[in-house]
Design an enzyme around this catalytic site. Structure first.
Site, PDB file in Angstrom:
ATOM      1  CG  PHE A 106     -15.595  29.708   0.295  1.00  0.00           C
ATOM      2  CD1 PHE A 106     -16.077  29.026  -0.798  1.00  0.00           C
ATOM      3  CD2 PHE A 106     -16.504  30.269   1.174  1.00  0.00           C
ATOM      4  CE1 PHE A 106     -17.443  28.899  -1.028  1.00  0.00           C
ATOM      5  CE2 PHE A 106     -17.872  30.154   0.961  1.00  0.00           C
ATOM      6  CZ  PHE A 106     -18.343  29.461  -0.136  1.00  0.00           C
ATOM      7  CE  LYS A 107     -19.924  25.966   0.469  1.00  0.00           C
ATOM      8  NZ  LYS A 107     -19.447  25.807  -0.915  1.00  0.00           N
ATOM      9  CG  ASP A 108     -11.457  24.388   5.108  1.00  0.00           C
ATOM     10  OD1 ASP A 108     -12.106  23.445   5.609  1.00  0.00           O
ATOM     11  OD2 ASP A 108     -10.567  24.216   4.257  1.00  0.00           O
ATOM     12  N   GLY A 111     -16.992  26.941   8.281  1.00  0.00           N
ATOM     13  CA  GLY A 111     -17.146  25.632   8.942  1.00  0.00           C
ATOM     14  C   GLY A 111     -16.370  25.578  10.250  1.00  0.00           C
TER      15      GLY A 111
END
Ligand SMILES: *Cc1c(COP(=O)(O)O)cnc(C)c1O
Length: 431
Positions: A106-108, A111
């Site tokens: 999910f950090k995409d 980020g």
């Protein structure tokens, strides 16, 4: 919009200042002066909007007075160029699959959004900007992938040696170009501490333009609100009450969800689903917040003993324990339970959950009431934790091509002691 510091000892900042410096000068976290609220027309329309349309609306409501509208729309659309499907496992339980982006976590979302917003704010800067990022596994690669080859930006990733999965390590250490990985002989908390200390060292800040891409940065954690709206949009009309179960470590993801709820999204409650690093569930139960050393678990991206966004949660709930405890329920699961649930989810639904998502599911399984429908955030692709997933499920787990590509590359990392002087020397040596 102005942003105050949670420590109340720094002047208010505009969005650019808040995003470029990450942490406020008094070491507090930035918070918007007013919490954004959406019009009822937006919620009436929600079911008809695509992910990118929702993204553009949410970005406009959160950041629209500080960023040119066209640029902001482009940032949101470029960030969200992959799907975030809501997958039905049973009548009551849904998985919000947040792993379809380039690095499979999910950090995409945060980020990519942050990389684009930072590039927007610094396009005319002469000096290189150093993005310092402590990672428990997934942040580093999302940030690296988001910033890869962006001119004028250098990314330095600190990750705990031997405490990330093999695939994660490959994702952190094989980019090259403007991305450097430091392999820290310590824990994630040590990495986080080194980054914080760097920000607090004036001499260093004078020499290098530093920012942080951890979820302390507004541009990273806030855009994560977008997929909560998108989940509700996909769920469609329901008379059941909506519960979000959020596998949590530093609590950026959950805090973004609370922003979404506060803006008017119909959420009945959140579950703070943790591994045995249960600082927040303990707080919810006792009213006492007591950070500890982090404990290594199978859900390693949540091995956090002093969750940095907790102070933002306190701010939203006006430091009132009962207010927070009414809206956020605690849940924690040990490694044995994680494995048991990974098996159960597979047997019951033929669904392969990663260790973090499995905790989210377990919380719903144990806490959902009859009149509720639960959505757990599946925060990473199970192949990111292939060793444990294959061992627990006794079957092969397919590796997506974009992930497999990292395995063929050569690891390059700089070894570093968990010691601030060593880190500082390193930073001076590259500047
Ligand atoms: C980072 C991470 C988490 C924890 O998210 P926070 O926003 O830090 O609470 C959960 N699951 C996975 C797979 C992660 O990478």
């Amino acid at each position: 919009m102005q942003y105050y510091s949670t420590n109340q000892q720094a002047p208010k900042a505009d969005l650019k200042e808040a995003v470029v410096r990450g942490l406020a000068p008094d070491k507090g976290l930035h918070m918007p002066e007013q919490l954004p609220v959406f019009s009822s027309a937006f919620f009436e329309q929600l079911h008809n909007l695509s992910l990118q349309e929702i993204g553009a609306e949410v970005a406009k409501c959160f950041f629209g007075d500080s960023v040119d509208n066209k640029a902001l729309k482009q940032i949101a659309e470029e960030t969200l160029n992959f799907e975030i499907p809501l997958v039905k496992l049973s009548e009551q339980i849904f998985s919000l699959e947040l792993f379809h982006g380039p690095t499979c976590a999910f950090k995409d979302v945060g980020g990519r959004f942050m990389a684009r917003m930072l590039a927007y704010f610094t396009q005319n800067e002469q000096q290189d900007i150093y993005v310092l990022t402590a990672t428990s596994g997934d942040t580093g690669s999302a940030v690296a992938s988001g910033f890869f080859n962006v001119p004028g930006i250098k990314v330095i990733i600190l990750y705990p040696k031997g405490k990330v999965s093999h695939i994660q390590e490959q994702q952190l250490t094989t980019h090259g170009h403007n991305i450097t990985a430091l392999e820290v002989d310590g824990t994630f908390d040590d990495c986080q501490k080194l980054v914080k200390e760097a920000f607090n060292t004036e001499g260093l800040r004078k020499k290098l333009k530093l920012t942080s891409a951890n979820s302390i940065n507004l541009a990273r954690f806030l855009p994560q609100a977008i997929y909560y709206y998108h989940a509700v949009a996909q769920l469609g009309k329901t008379d059941k009450k909506i519960v979000f179960s959020v596998p949590s470590g530093n609590f950026g993801n959950l805090t973004a969800g609370i922003f979404a709820w506060n803006s008017g999204l119909p959420v009945h409650k959140f579950i703070a689903a943790t591994n045995v690093n249960d600082i927040v569930p303990q707080y919810l139960e006792t009213g006492i917040f007591s950070p500890k050393h982090s404990i290594k678990t199978l859900a390693n991206a949540m091995d956090v003993g002093n969750p940095s966004n907790f102070v933002r949660m306190l701010e939203i709930f006006e430091h009132q324990h009962d207010k927070m405890a009414e809206m956020v329920k605690g849940f924690s699961l040990d490694d044995e339970g994680i494995q048991k649930y990974m098996q159960l989810i597979y047997e019951k639904h033929q669904y392969i959950a990663d260790p973090h998502g499995a905790i989210g599911y377990a919380a719903l399984d144990q806490q959902l009431q009859e009149n509720e429908v639960g959505i757990f955030l599946e925060t990473a692709h199970p192949a990111k934790f292939i060793d444990i997933t294959e061992k627990v499920l006794q079957r092969e787990v397919p590796i997506p091509e974009r992930l497999g590509a990292y395995l063929k590359k050569k690891k390059e990392a700089v070894p570093l002691k968990a010691d601030f002087n060593a880190f500082q020397d390193y930073l001076y040596s590259i500047s």
